[in-house]
Write a protein that holds these residues in place. Structure first.
Motif, PDB file in Angstrom:
ATOM      1  N   GLN A  44      38.335  41.917  33.664  1.00 17.04           N
ATOM      2  CA  GLN A  44      37.203  42.820  33.910  1.00 17.04           C
ATOM      3  C   GLN A  44      36.352  42.905  32.646  1.00 17.04           C
ATOM      4  O   GLN A  44      36.879  43.174  31.564  1.00 17.04           O
ATOM      5  N   GLU A  58      38.968  42.637  29.740  1.00 12.53           N
ATOM      6  CA  GLU A  58      40.351  43.114  29.729  1.00 12.53           C
ATOM      7  C   GLU A  58      41.170  42.326  30.748  1.00 12.53           C
ATOM      8  O   GLU A  58      40.751  42.147  31.891  1.00 12.53           O
ATOM      9  N   VAL A  61      46.943  42.346  35.146  1.00 10.25           N
ATOM     10  CA  VAL A  61      47.848  41.488  35.927  1.00 10.25           C
ATOM     11  C   VAL A  61      47.811  41.852  37.413  1.00 10.25           C
ATOM     12  O   VAL A  61      47.611  43.009  37.778  1.00 10.25           O
ATOM     13  N   ARG A  62      47.963  40.829  38.259  1.00 12.49           N
ATOM     14  CA  ARG A  62      47.999  40.995  39.710  1.00 12.49           C
ATOM     15  C   ARG A  62      49.230  40.297  40.254  1.00 12.49           C
ATOM     16  O   ARG A  62      49.639  39.268  39.742  1.00 12.49           O
ATOM     17  N   PRO A  73      49.475  47.017  40.119  1.00  9.33           N
ATOM     18  CA  PRO A  73      50.250  47.181  38.870  1.00  9.33           C
ATOM     19  C   PRO A  73      50.729  48.623  38.687  1.00  9.33           C
ATOM     20  O   PRO A  73      51.757  48.842  38.051  1.00  9.33           O
ATOM     21  N   ASN A 113      46.771  44.547  27.573  1.00 16.89           N
ATOM     22  CA  ASN A 113      47.562  45.778  27.556  1.00 16.89           C
ATOM     23  C   ASN A 113      48.961  45.523  26.997  1.00 16.89           C
ATOM     24  O   ASN A 113      49.613  44.551  27.368  1.00 16.89           O
ATOM     25  N   ASP A 175      44.202  53.191  24.329  1.00 17.74           N
ATOM     26  CA  ASP A 175      43.864  53.175  25.757  1.00 17.74           C
ATOM     27  C   ASP A 175      44.077  54.554  26.387  1.00 17.74           C
ATOM     28  O   ASP A 175      44.854  55.358  25.877  1.00 17.74           O
ATOM     29  N   ASP A 176      43.401  54.793  27.492  1.00 18.10           N
ATOM     30  CA  ASP A 176      43.593  56.021  28.293  1.00 18.10           C
ATOM     31  C   ASP A 176      43.465  57.277  27.447  1.00 18.10           C
ATOM     32  O   ASP A 176      44.195  58.247  27.674  1.00 18.10           O
ATOM     33  N   ARG A 199      39.122  57.354  32.432  1.00 12.79           N
ATOM     34  CA  ARG A 199      38.261  57.515  33.598  1.00 12.79           C
ATOM     35  C   ARG A 199      38.083  58.975  34.030  1.00 12.79           C
ATOM     36  O   ARG A 199      37.034  59.351  34.543  1.00 12.79           O
ATOM     37  N   GLU A 231      35.896  54.250  30.393  1.00 15.09           N
ATOM     38  CA  GLU A 231      36.527  53.524  31.500  1.00 15.09           C
ATOM     39  C   GLU A 231      36.082  54.069  32.853  1.00 15.09           C
ATOM     40  O   GLU A 231      35.744  55.243  32.984  1.00 15.09           O
ATOM     41  N   GLY A 232      36.122  53.203  33.855  1.00 17.51           N
ATOM     42  CA  GLY A 232      35.888  53.652  35.232  1.00 17.51           C
ATOM     43  C   GLY A 232      34.472  54.106  35.525  1.00 17.51           C
ATOM     44  O   GLY A 232      34.271  55.052  36.281  1.00 17.51           O
ATOM     45  N   GLU A 234      31.332  54.039  37.464  1.00 17.27           N
ATOM     46  CA  GLU A 234      30.984  53.565  38.810  1.00 17.27           C
ATOM     47  C   GLU A 234      29.533  53.814  39.174  1.00 17.27           C
ATOM     48  O   GLU A 234      29.010  53.219  40.109  1.00 17.27           O
ATOM     49  N   GLY A 252      33.745  49.159  34.193  1.00 16.95           N
ATOM     50  CA  GLY A 252      33.884  49.814  35.497  1.00 16.95           C
ATOM     51  C   GLY A 252      33.249  49.023  36.612  1.00 16.95           C
ATOM     52  O   GLY A 252      32.566  48.021  36.386  1.00 16.95           O
ATOM     53  N   PHE A 253      33.479  49.511  37.836  1.00 15.50           N
ATOM     54  CA  PHE A 253      33.003  48.820  39.023  1.00 15.50           C
ATOM     55  C   PHE A 253      31.483  48.695  39.036  1.00 15.50           C
ATOM     56  O   PHE A 253      30.951  47.803  39.679  1.00 15.50           O
ATOM     57  N   PRO A 258      37.576  43.863  38.339  1.00 14.77           N
ATOM     58  CA  PRO A 258      38.369  42.779  37.758  1.00 14.77           C
ATOM     59  C   PRO A 258      38.319  41.575  38.703  1.00 14.77           C
ATOM     60  O   PRO A 258      38.420  41.751  39.920  1.00 14.77           O
TER      61      PRO A 258
END
Ligand code: C2E
Ligand code: CA
Ligand code: CA
Ligand code: CA
Length: 274
Positions: A44, A58, A61-62, A73, A113, A175-176, A199, A231-232, A234, A252-253, A258
């Motif tokens: 992303q 960033e 993982v999927r 995740p 991460n 992060d976060d 976010r 983050e996040g 939209e 963000g979207f 991502p």
């Protein structure tokens, strides 16, 4: 003794037992998934708020589960952390992402991460150095995202590891930010390169309280030469507010979800030169 045994058994039935079983099944599936190549790394973009240009991506993982389809995740990372499997999975993500970042044009950054479990494993710095050597990715292009959880328990040990990583030349992002027991005091203890504002603060941005928290973080970060990424994001209004507050980057979207490696490569190739 037999009765007691049966009683104990019944105590765990049915809810506990079902949960333990589900978790064990997930753990076994995850081991197999690593061998079978069911994991994939998505990327992303992170974007500068001043010029709207991509600064880096960033790695996220999927898991394409053969029967259950895509598993989030949010569901499997905690299990991977409890079982220690995150060490192998995290190393795999790091290796793949460093190699893929080497196919990108220019010098876009790669954020990866790092779980608190990996952080405390004692071999993180070695694994990072190995991934950089194998891929030949310049250390300054790699940014490790760590959470406040690593700072809480053993501050001195955590700081020592952070300084080891710093010595390798990688960047370090917190992060976060704002979701843990965090406090602004962490920002005084270690010179992070970037603070990723969670976010939930971006969601609350339209409220008085929400924007003043972001403003406080941005001010402290700026005074200490740290970047701030929200983050996040939209909505366009959120982006504008963040820019006004002096935040340096967003993710963000609104800009992009991502996406798989091939898609991020196309996006980066189409991006204007920095
Ligand atoms: P994170 O590190 O905070 O990653 C950001 C999450 O927010 C990602 O969820 C991303 O898809 C999502 N996101 C991005 N923009 C928006 C937006 O505009 N709106 C909303 N609603 N969500 C957005 P994802 O990919 O599901 O990952 C969830 C968490 O799983 C990550 O949170 C991270 O903690 C963990 N994770 C993912 N990949 C890895 C990994 O390779 N290693 C480790 N240790 N953890 C990972
Ligand atoms: Ca992250
Ligand atoms: Ca985050
Ligand atoms: Ca998170």
């Amino acid at each position: 003794a037999k009765t007691a045994g049966r009683k104990t058994w019944r105590f765990f039935e049915p809810a506990m037992d079902a949960r333990v079983k589900a978790r064990r099944a997930l753990e076994m599936d995850m081991r197999q998934a690593l061998l079978d190549g069911q994991f994939e790394v998505y990327y992303q973009p992170c974007v500068g708020l001043e010029d709207n240009r991509i600064t880096g991506c960033e790695a996220l993982v999927r898991w394409h589960h053969p029967e259950r389809g895509m598993i989030s995740p949010a569901e499997f990372i905690p299990v991977a952390e409890e079982t220690g499997l995150i060490n192998e999975l995290g190393e795999w993500v790091l290796d793949i992402a460093c190699k893929e970042a080497m196919t990108w044009p220019g010098d876009f950054k790669l954020a990866v991460n790092v779980s608190p479990v990996q952080f405390k494993s004692g071999t993180l710095a070695l694994k990072i150095a190995a991934a950089l050597a194998a891929s030949r990715l310049p250390p300054k292009r790699l940014e490790l995202e760590i959470t406040e959880a690593v700072l809480i328990r053993d501050d001195d040990a955590a700081l020592a590891i952070l300084h080891q990583l710093r010595a390798i030349g990688v960047r370090i992002a917190l992060d976060d930010f704002g979701t843990g027991y965090s406090s602004l005091s962490y920002l005084q203890r270690f010179p992070f390169d970037k603070i990723k504002i969670d976010r939930c603060f971006v969601n609350d941005l339209s409220t008085q309280g929400g924007s003043s928290i972001v403003q406080a973080v941005v001010n402290i970060a700026a005074a200490r030469n740290m970047m701030t990424l929200a983050e996040g994001v939209e909505k366009a209004e959120q982006r504008e507010l963040l820019r006004t507050l002096g935040c340096t980057e967003m993710q963000g979207f609104l800009f992009s979800r991502p996406v798989p490696a091939a898609q991020i490569l196309a996006l980066l190739q189409a991006a204007p030169d920095k």
